[in-house]
Each structure stands twice: as structure tokens, then as C-alpha cells.
Design an enzyme around this catalytic site. Structure first.
Site, PDB file in Angstrom:
ATOM      1  N   ASP A 151     -63.058 -85.475   3.233  1.00  0.00           N
ATOM      2  CA  ASP A 151     -62.891 -84.755   1.976  1.00  0.00           C
ATOM      3  C   ASP A 151     -61.409 -84.748   1.601  1.00  0.00           C
ATOM      4  OD1 ASP A 151     -62.764 -82.951  -0.137  1.00  0.00           O
ATOM      5  OD2 ASP A 151     -64.137 -81.520   0.789  1.00  0.00           O
ATOM      6  N   HIS A 190     -66.266 -84.908  -0.334  1.00  0.00           N
ATOM      7  CA  HIS A 190     -66.314 -83.586  -0.951  1.00  0.00           C
ATOM      8  C   HIS A 190     -67.688 -83.235  -1.513  1.00  0.00           C
ATOM      9  CE1 HIS A 190     -64.466 -80.015  -2.674  1.00  0.00           C
ATOM     10  NE2 HIS A 190     -64.998 -80.299  -3.852  1.00  0.00           N
ATOM     11  N   SER A 242     -66.449 -75.491  -2.468  1.00  0.00           N
ATOM     12  CA  SER A 242     -65.132 -75.753  -3.028  1.00  0.00           C
ATOM     13  C   SER A 242     -64.521 -74.435  -3.519  1.00  0.00           C
ATOM     14  CB  SER A 242     -65.254 -76.802  -4.141  1.00  0.00           C
ATOM     15  OG  SER A 242     -64.013 -77.337  -4.474  1.00  0.00           O
TER      16      SER A 242
END
Length: 468
Positions: A405, A433, A158
Site C-alpha cells: 500500500d 490500498h 483509509s
């Protein structure tokens, strides 16, 4: 988003292979890589699980300037020939022992750190001298302090992808390989997707976004800049009540979006149907407030059970913690939307903080909002510029992206693929995610294992050459 990978032409001229092997009964993985593949049909692959939980072998704090001290921990084998660095998400989250489990503890020396203002780093939540370029400087200071010539593998997820990319572009001679999960480059359009009033996420969760906007004055609700500015003012407020209310609303929105990911789970407490019955919202027939309360209780029960198992193993002298190895569903901490990891594995962080009577939400929300509002303190699209990509094109890299995601949509991974066709891209259908989604976990471990074996093969080949 999923069909777009097979429908649109790619920019690269090399032959592209798109394998779609079935992982058990859950994950489909599409691989894009700049090399031709065998015409043989793909064979089924078993899903890989996390390595056993181990105790850290060293921890400390490194003073990186007159204000900040960053906390680090080392796991794995101190004498291993390969050293891995894990970069957490957020910005503003923290590292946890489970993050070390994505690496072979016998073959890797594994370094985890909490970035400036995060987790155990001090001062917690400090925004002074806190930007992407300072974090890059911290990674270099840590490398020198840990006596590491170059990181054999840098794994970022991320926001950690952004930081890994920026660090590698600034110090390409200090990164030998990278693994990226949930590709995020902190461009304005990515921030707008997640927090903008007419972004994609607000369209998918209008009720949740309405709650998110309720903390923003009417005259600031029409633009991304207005929303972020309003939240930043509240998150930096000296009034505890104002700050905590803003942090709660910010975190609730992130949890809401991460819970939308179209993933499957074997958990028996998953949310299935959210219903308005004319007077109240129900979750599978239960009042939403009660469902949320029970989900929090389940999350804490699972967290405490893992803690008890670790302590029992330590008492028995089992430093490998094999009996305490949590499954991917255990680590996620519950079945409702809070259990799905938003940037930085928020459910794990929440459980950690609650177990100590604290609250991690204000600091994490503050730093996430600050970096989002400031464009990560970078020119928009900087990381994809040709001259910067040229600096890292030689570095082996594997990116793992959940097809569902909704925090970091696959389009960003595809943009990076177009700019960096040498990078291997693995799209996991049915995953969102969270790094703890079974398909994502499996591909991350395959990635770190393959890079481990690649180095071993190179060293063996070099040994043969030296003998000759």
C-alpha cells in the site's frame, strides 16, 4: 517496508505469532497478535469473495445542524441482532452498495452513510462546520436516530480508520468491535509521504509529482504546507475553471500513486510497461493518451454492465442480486492506475458521477485537501496518545493492511500495532490500498465473519449461564 515486520523487535512482551499462510496463488498474510499460536504449520486458506449484492432496505437524510444533512442507507437484515457501521475514505468520498458486501447480509444490519459534504449528503462539498469532531457528532446522531445502542462492528478504511479511531476514543461505550483497512491516522508524516515535495510518493513517481506541482507557484513548491495551501486556495476558488483544473490534478496524483502498488491481477488490460520512446510516452506500445481513453471507456462499460445486471435482477424479483455479484476485478473497474482505489474508491466514485453527467472530483479533492492541510483538525499524533489508547484497548479490533500500500504505507499500521498490541494485525503481501484486492477483500470478510461468530458464541454461552 515488508521485511521490516519480521526484522525489527516488537515492543510487547507477550508471545507474538507470525503466521504466513498462502492464500491460493496470490496473497500472503502475516498476522501479529498478542497470543501464542499452535506450533502446527499453517493450512492453506481459500480466498473469500464478497457477499452477494443486495438492494438497500431503507434510506434517508438526517439533519445534523442548520446546514448539513447526511445521507444514509441500510442494507442486510433489519431484524438482525448485530448492527455494522461502514465509514468511507477520503476525506470527501462516499459510500456505495458494494461496501455492504463485506458483511453477511443475513446476520448483520448494515448502515452506510455519506459524511458531511460527501456523496449524497448536502450541501455537497460544503466546508462550513466540517471537521473531524463534527463528523464524530454526526455518527452519534445517526446512532440515536437509527435506534442503535452500540455499533457491533465499525469498519473503516483509509481515512475511515482515522474517523473510526477518533469516534471510538470519544465514545468507547458505543463501539463493540472494529475492523480497520489501510491504516491511516492523518499524522503530518503520513500526509507528507503522499503530498510533500520530498515525500516518499514523489520519489516513487517523479513524473506524476512533477505534473502535480505544475499547478503550484514556484515559491510554494518547496514545502508540504506550501503545496497544500496552494491547492486549497484553488480548490476553494469561485472560478470553476481554476477549481476543476486543481481537482483534476489532485485526483490524477492520487490515482498515479495508487497505481504504483506492487499488486498482481489477472486482468488482461493491466498496465505493464510505461515507456518514453524519445518523443512520446507509451503504455505497452500504445500512446498514453489513447491508453487512458480506452481505460475510461472500459471502466464505464463495466460499471454500466453491473447496473444492467442489478436492474435485470430487480425486474425478476431477485432481491439478493446473486446473479449480479461482481467479482473483485469487476468492481475495480479497469486495469490502469485509475482502477486502483485511492482513498474512498475513487474509480467507483468517478464512474458513478460520470454516469449521471456530474463530476465528484472537486468536492472530494477539496475535502481531502482541507483535512490534509489542517491535520484533520487534531493535534499531530493525537490518536496514538496513551490516555486515548487506554479508552479503546478493551475493544476487539482487526486491522488489515496491504504490504504494498503506497497511499497508506504499512509503517502506520505497525505504529498502531506497537501502541495497541491487543489489536490483531493482518499484513497481506501482494496487495495495495484497494479493499477490492483479492487478499484484502478475503481478510476483511474473514474479520467481519469472525466478529459475527464471536458475538453469537458469547450469546450462546450467556444463554447456558442463564439456564443454570
Amino acid at each position: 517496508l515488508w521485511p521490516s515486520f519480521s526484522r525489527h523487535p516488537l515492543r510487547v512482551s507477550d508471545p507474538i505469532s507470525a503466521k504466513i499462510p498462502r492464500c491460493g496463488d496470490k496473497a500472503l498474510v502475516t498476522r501479529f497478535q498478542a497470543s501464542a499460536s499452535s506450533s502446527e504449520p499453517a493450512k492453506p486458506m481459500e480466498l473469500r469473495e464478497l457477499y452477494p449484492l443486495t438492494e438497500f432496505v431503507e434510506e434517508g437524510k438526517l439533519a445534523v445542524d442548520n446546514t448539513h444533512q447526511i445521507k444514509f442507507r441500510e442494507y442486510g437484515n433489519p431484524g438482525a441482532s448485530q448492527t455494522a457501521l461502514f465509514l468511507h475514505g477520503g476525506p470527501g468520498a462516499a459510500c456505495f452498495p458494494n461496501h455492504a458486501r463485506f458483511f453477511d447480509p443475513e446476520r448483520y444490519r448494515i448502515v452506510l452513510l455519506d459524511q458531511r459534504g460527501c456523496g449524497g449528503s448536502t450541501p455537497r462539498g460544503c466546508t462550513v462546520d466540517n471537521d473531524t469532531w463534527q463528523l464524530i457528532s454526526d455518527l452519534e446522531a445517526l446512532r440515536v436516530d437509527r435506534n442503535v445502542d452500540a455499533w457491533d462492528v465499525v469498519l473503516g478504511g483509509s481515512w475511515g480508520v482515522t474517523l473510526a479511531m477518533a469516534y471510538a476514543q470519544e465514545h468507547p461505550d458505543r463501539v463493540k468491535a472494529m475492523v480497520l483497512r489501510g491504516v491511516c491516522l492523518m499524522r503530518r508524516k503520513e500526509v507528507h509521504w503522499l503530498f510533500g515535495p520530498d515525500g516518499g510518493a514523489s520519489s516513487l513517481a517523479p513524473r506524476g509529482y512533477s505534473d502535480f506541482l505544475s499547478n503550484v507557484p514556484e515559491n510554494q513548491r518547496t514545502s508540504l504546507e506550501g503545496v497544500l495551501s496552494s491547492y486549497l486556495d484553488r480548490l476553494l476558488s469561485d472560478d470553476n475553471e481554476t477549481r476543476d483544473a486543481a481537482a483534476k490534478a489532485w485526483s490524477s496524483w492520487e490515482f498515479c500513486v495508487s497505481g504504483l502498488s506492487l499488486t498482481k491481477s489477472s486482468s488482461d488490460d493491466d498496465r505493464r510497461v510505461l515507456e518514453w520512446n524519445g518523443t512520446s510516452w507509451l503504455v505497452d506500445g500504445e500512446l498514453e493518451e489513447e491508453a487512458e481513453r480506452r481505460a475510461r471507456v472500459r471502466m464505464m462499460e463495466r460499471f454500466n454492465e453491473q447496473k444492467r445486471q442489478r436492474e435485470a435482477n430487480a425486474t425478476a424479483g431477485n432481491s439478493t442480486g446473486s446473479n449480479a455479484s461482481a467479482t473483485s476485478s469487476d468492481v475495480k473497474g479497469g486495469g490502469n492506475s485509475m482502477a486502483s482505489a485511492s482513498p474512498g474508491n475513487a474509480s467507483e466514485a468517478a464512474a458513478y458521477a460520470t454516469s449521471r453527467g456530474g463530476n465528484s472530483a472537486p468536492a472530494q479533492a477539496m475535502l481531502t485537501c482541507l483535512y490534509s492541510a489542517r491535520g484533520a483538525f487534531m493535534e499531530d499524533g493525537l490518536l496514538l496518545q496513551d490516555e486515548r489508547m487506554a479508552k479503546i484497548r478493551h475493544i476487539p479490533c482487526i486491522a488489515v493492511q496491504g504490504a504494498s500500500d503506497l497511499i497508506c504505507p504499512p509503517v502506520t499500521a505497525y505504529d498502531l500495532h506497537r501502541a495497541w498490541p491487543e489489536m490483531k494485525l493482518r499484513i497481506v503481501k501482494g496487495s495495495g490500498h484497494s479493499m477490492y484486492d483479492a487478499g484484502i477483500t478475503s481478510e476483511l470478510i474473514r474479520a467481519t465473519d469472525s466478529l459475527r461468530d464471536r458475538v453469537d458464541a458469547e450469546e450462546e454461552a450467556q444463554g447456558h449461564m442463564d439456564e443454570k
